[in-house]
Enzyme design. Structure first.
Site, short mmCIF file in Angstrom:
data_model
loop_
_atom_site.label_atom_id
_atom_site.label_comp_id
_atom_site.label_asym_id
_atom_site.label_seq_id
_atom_site.Cartn_x
_atom_site.Cartn_y
_atom_site.Cartn_z
N HIS A 1 -48.81 -22.25 -5.79
CA HIS A 1 -48.28 -21.05 -6.44
C HIS A 1 -46.77 -21.22 -6.60
O HIS A 1 -45.97 -20.56 -5.95
CB HIS A 1 -48.59 -19.82 -5.59
CG HIS A 1 -48.47 -18.53 -6.33
ND1 HIS A 1 -48.04 -18.44 -7.63
CD2 HIS A 1 -48.71 -17.24 -5.94
CE1 HIS A 1 -48.03 -17.19 -8.02
NE2 HIS A 1 -48.44 -16.43 -7.01
N ASP B 1 -48.82 -14.33 4.36
CA ASP B 1 -49.52 -14.02 3.11
C ASP B 1 -50.88 -13.46 3.50
O ASP B 1 -51.23 -13.38 4.69
CB ASP B 1 -49.64 -15.30 2.27
CG ASP B 1 -50.22 -15.03 0.88
OD1 ASP B 1 -50.23 -13.87 0.45
OD2 ASP B 1 -50.69 -15.99 0.25
N ARG C 1 -39.61 -12.36 -8.94
CA ARG C 1 -40.65 -13.03 -9.70
C ARG C 1 -40.31 -13.03 -11.19
O ARG C 1 -40.59 -14.00 -11.91
CB ARG C 1 -42.01 -12.34 -9.47
CG ARG C 1 -42.61 -12.52 -8.08
CD ARG C 1 -43.00 -13.98 -7.83
NE ARG C 1 -43.84 -14.50 -8.89
CZ ARG C 1 -45.15 -14.32 -8.97
NH1 ARG C 1 -45.78 -13.63 -8.02
NH2 ARG C 1 -45.84 -14.85 -9.96
#
Length: 354
Positions: free
Chosen positions: A168, A263, A330
């Site tokens: 990712h 996470d 992001r």
């Protein structure tokens, strides 16, 4: 020595570098990096050098400063379109890509398996070849990383990994930008991961050492990161002179950590393993007790969405938690990737300290 605009433009005409000189006149001469990413794919951070990673973070910082804080309009994607293939649902990846690409003047097209013939009535190869003829880049969020490799092979335009079972990368660029903003640099920081050996962790493992960061990992037995990626991480640690620890003890991993990271314990597609995983991860919740082992300036990151068993409210909503700044970043990092892969634009503001 004073310049008026007329004399400055005259000098620019004589040298033939009018735009460059004007940029330097208004923004100062930025530090230069010999990095050229236009036309490349972003499948994994393993494929990117230390200078290329720093360049992407510099680009993200530049765009954030100029657009968010200076209120400038930079239509760098004007006339360009982005195909967004999403096999998995998403909040941050979708929103950051769509709003970011549009903010730069481009047109994003969101495509799910319900919208196009992907893998049903048309092969992935044929789909990618068609999209290559109609768009300027493909951002794909997929189950199998091998599908991204195939896309990159068949495509004539850049392929960007929006998430796969192995990596990712977009998430980790946002994490690094957040840490750079908070600490003023990355070199020498210790990142501690407590949780599942998953795709997010893999992207940290294949990049942290390149930026001078130490890495400690605690996972339950049987949930370790991919062995091949672990070997690569060991090689990077030796090459860049950083520390690397892999353990099953969360408190051992948290010792002297600057950054505590976790996470989800149950990724999309692992719902049937929920009961087994919750049992295996008992004792891996990040709490203030965990933080007592960390450095005095510790912070917390989580890529979201978050569940309380992974980190308690006291840590998650504390001033030490950078999760919402991380989420916003992001957008700026994905914009940096798109600008770097699709244009000749270079950062105009001074390079941050890494």
């Amino acid at each position: 020595m004073l310049f008026n605009v007329r004399s400055f433009v005259s000098i620019a005409k004589l040298t033939g570098t009018r735009k460059q000189l004007l940029r330097q006149f208004w923004y100062g001469r930025p530090a230069q990096m010999n990095v050229h990413l236009k036309g490349q794919d972003l499948l994994t951070l393993q494929n990117y050098t230390a200078d290329e990673l720093k360049y992407l973070l510099w680009m993200a910082s530049d765009l954030k400063q100029r657009i968010k804080y200076k209120g400038e309009y930079l239509p760098l994607m004007q006339g360009k379109s982005l195909a967004m293939i999403f096999e998995k649902r998403s909040t941050r990846t979708r929103l950051s890509a769509e709003t970011g690409f549009a903010l730069l003047g481009g047109h994003p097209s969101f495509l799910t398996t319900q919208d196009i013939h992907l893998g049903t009535n048309e092969s992935l190869t044929d789909t990618v070849r068609v999209l290559s003829s109609m768009t300027n880049a493909i951002l794909a969020r997929v189950y199998k990383h091998n599908d991204l490799d195939l896309m990159a092979k068949e495509s004539t335009i850049p392929i960007i990994n929006g998430l796969s079972d192995l990596y990712h990368p977009l998430q980790i660029l946002a994490d690094y930008l957040t840490l750079q903003e908070h600490y003023g640099g990355l070199n020498g920081l210790t990142i501690t991961w407590i949780g599942d050996g998953n795709n997010v962790l893999h992207s940290i493992m294949t990049s942290a050492a390149k930026l001078g960061m130490h890495l400690s990992i605690a996972t339950p037995k049987g949930f370790e990161p991919d062995l091949r990626i672990t070997k690569i991480t060991e090689q990077y640690s030796e090459e860049y002179g950083t520390k690397f620890l892999l353990t099953t003890d969360p408190l051992e991993a948290a010792d002297s950590a600057n950054v505590l990271v976790t996470d989800t314990w149950i990724s999309m597609g692992q719902e049937e393993e929920k009961k087994e995983r919750l049992k295996a991860f008992q004792g891996y919740q990040i709490t203030m007790q965990t933080a007592k082992s960390a450095a005095s300036n510790w912070t917390f990151l989580h890529c979201l969405p978050r569940k309380p068993e992974e980190v308690d409210d006291e840590v998650f909503y504390s001033p030490r938690s950078l999760v919402f700044q991380e989420a916003e970043n992001r957008k700026w990092t994905i914009m940096a990737v798109m600008v770097s892969l699709l244009t000749d634009y270079s950062p105009q503001l001074q390079k941050p300290t890494f």
